[in-house]
Scaffold this motif. Structure first.
Motif, mmCIF file in Angstrom:
data_model
loop_
_atom_site.group_PDB
_atom_site.id
_atom_site.type_symbol
_atom_site.label_atom_id
_atom_site.label_comp_id
_atom_site.label_asym_id
_atom_site.label_seq_id
_atom_site.Cartn_x
_atom_site.Cartn_y
_atom_site.Cartn_z
ATOM 1 N N THR A 104 0.819 -1.214 0.000
ATOM 2 C CA THR A 104 0.000 0.000 0.000
ATOM 3 C C THR A 104 0.852 1.261 0.000
ATOM 4 N N GLY A 105 2.171 1.110 0.152
ATOM 5 C CA GLY A 105 3.057 2.273 0.127
ATOM 6 C C GLY A 105 3.506 2.754 1.481
ATOM 7 N N MET A 106 3.228 1.997 2.532
ATOM 8 C CA MET A 106 3.695 2.390 3.857
ATOM 9 C C MET A 106 5.218 2.294 3.919
ATOM 10 N N ASP A 107 5.829 3.169 4.699
ATOM 11 C CA ASP A 107 7.281 3.288 4.773
ATOM 12 C C ASP A 107 7.899 2.064 5.449
ATOM 13 N N PRO A 108 8.846 1.382 4.781
ATOM 14 C CA PRO A 108 9.516 0.228 5.406
ATOM 15 C C PRO A 108 10.156 0.565 6.748
ATOM 16 N N LYS A 109 10.607 1.793 6.918
ATOM 17 C CA LYS A 109 11.221 2.197 8.188
ATOM 18 C C LYS A 109 10.209 2.122 9.324
ATOM 19 N N GLY A 110 9.026 2.672 9.075
ATOM 20 C CA GLY A 110 7.992 2.660 10.102
ATOM 21 C C GLY A 110 7.499 1.269 10.415
ATOM 22 N N VAL A 111 7.433 0.419 9.387
ATOM 23 C CA VAL A 111 6.976 -0.963 9.591
ATOM 24 C C VAL A 111 8.004 -1.737 10.413
ATOM 25 N N MET A 112 9.284 -1.626 10.037
ATOM 26 C CA MET A 112 10.323 -2.358 10.754
ATOM 27 C C MET A 112 10.481 -1.839 12.180
ATOM 28 N N ALA A 113 10.339 -0.543 12.365
ATOM 29 C CA ALA A 113 10.438 0.023 13.712
ATOM 30 C C ALA A 113 9.313 -0.493 14.601
ATOM 31 N N GLU A 114 8.141 -0.681 14.018
ATOM 32 C CA GLU A 114 7.030 -1.223 14.801
ATOM 33 C C GLU A 114 7.282 -2.686 15.151
ATOM 34 N N LEU A 115 7.847 -3.435 14.212
ATOM 35 C CA LEU A 115 8.165 -4.840 14.481
ATOM 36 C C LEU A 115 9.127 -4.966 15.662
ATOM 37 N N THR A 116 10.030 -4.017 15.775
ATOM 38 C CA THR A 116 11.018 -4.065 16.856
ATOM 39 C C THR A 116 10.543 -3.340 18.112
ATOM 40 N N GLY A 117 9.296 -2.861 18.097
ATOM 41 C CA GLY A 117 8.733 -2.218 19.283
ATOM 42 C C GLY A 117 9.328 -0.864 19.597
ATOM 43 N N ARG A 118 9.643 -0.084 18.570
ATOM 44 C CA ARG A 118 10.274 1.222 18.766
ATOM 45 C C ARG A 118 9.292 2.361 18.518
#
Length: 354
Positions: A104-118
């Motif tokens: 959908t175009g969401m930023d990979p940075k924001g997705v990965m940061a959420e995966l790591t609980g940041r």
């Protein structure tokens, strides 16, 4: 609002007779993509593949906690469907959701940061793998409860019809969720009110560790809407061209006011149900055969090379660029701060006494 819903267009009962599904092309294969479309599909699917590989690596390193369900092998489904919708159309899915976010175009940075609980994550580090959202990209989650997104997606479609905005909601769920009771309640309401929702069943052959043949009396999940007069079809979910073509058909059906549509995507996940699943319930030969003969990314890569659109060196350069994006996302995630303890008290709905 209630009176408008019950007496206005959104509450108008659908005709009781079954409607004919749209005609499919009679040729031997799906509609081809242009060179630019093939290249974009290749980039989008490769981004998902490399992102998920990195996520799996980071999970193994202890940088991602909780659950982590990878989308490796299923990339053609979400990339093809994104090519069938327009801006404003919504997407909602279950817990195997990283690929949908990226598509959908969401930023990979924001997705990965959420995966790591940041704190730099889409849900400020409080949602994890299963609970990310983006109003900007019309992505409504990411839901951990099996099948819970189906009535929610149906509700989004109801809102579209109520507002008369011409938008369609793609509601994804898996073969396991297809047996949930709330799915059939949603089907009934969607057809009754002719709601613009495409139900995309991602049939990756295994609900956790149980094959479809052992869990479903009717294994053709595209027929699950028959008793509600909802048309459905099975699609080669490993071919991005077939997915996009079927997606366009289904979306056009919904946008024309004809009600819901079911697409069963015949796909396959290469990894286990989650990172904690060794997937011993299937033979390695089965997985290797799917990779060798049906890999969605390899299909596009071969077409690009056969058409001499790109050389081997060109494709290697694209892979290098994609890996750089993913590595940057991983670095951002690891350098982002953890949420402050005060965040525990934000975004919480609570009953307040008068």
């Amino acid at each position: 609002m209630a009176s408008k819903a019950s007496s206005g267009k959104a509450g108008k009962p659908a005709p009781k007779q079954a409607q004919k599904r749209p005609a499919r092309k009679s040729d031997s294969g799906p509609e081809p993509l242009s060179k630019d479309e093939e290249l974009q599909a290749y980039r989008d699917m490769l981004l998902i593949r490399r992102f998920e590989e990195k996520a799996g690596q980071m999970y193994g390193m202890g940088l991602i906690g909780g659950f982590c369900h990878l989308y490796i092998g299923q990339e053609a489904v979400v990339v093809g469907m994104q090519g069938a919708i327009k801006e404003g159309d919504q997407v909602i899915t279950g817990y195997r959701d990283h690929g949908h976010m990226l598509a959908t175009g969401m930023d990979p940075k924001g997705v990965m940061a959420e995966l790591t609980g940041r704190s730099g994550g889409y849900s400020k580090g409080k949602g994890g793998s299963m609970h990310m959202f983006s109003i900007e990209k019309a992505f409504y989650g990411g839901h951990g409860i099996v099948g819970a997104q189906v009535p929610l997606g149906t509700g989004l479609a109801f809102a579209n019809k109520y507002r008369e905005n011409g938008q369609v909601c793609l509601t994804y769920f898996g073969d396991g969720a297809a047996n949930q009771g709330q799915v059939y309640e949603s089907f009934n309401m969607a057809e009754l009110w002719q709601l613009p929702v495409v139900y995309v069943i991602e049939n990756n052959q295994y609900a956790m560790g149980t094959s479809v043949a052992r869990a479903s009396a009717q294994t053709n999940l595209a027929k699950r809407g028959v008793s509600f007069n909802i048309p459905g079809e099975q699609v080669d979910g490993m071919d991005v061209r077939a997915v996009r073509e079927a997606g366009k058909r289904a979306v056009e059906w919904c946008r024309a006011g004809k009600g819901p549509y079911i697409l069963e995507m015949m796909t396959y996940r290469y990894r286990g149900h989650s990172m904690s699943d060794p997937a011993k319930y299937r033979a390695k030969e089965e997985v290797n055969k799917m990779r060798a003969e049906h890999d969605p990314i390899e299909q596009v890569r071969l077409r690009l090379m056969e058409a001499k659109s790109l050389s081997e060196d060109d494709l290697k350069q694209i892979d290098k660029e994609i890996k750089a994006i993913v590595n940057e996302a991983a670095e951002f995630a690891q350098s982002s701060e953890e949420p402050d303890a005060s965040e525990l008290w934000t975004d919480v709905l609570a009953e307040v006494e008068a």
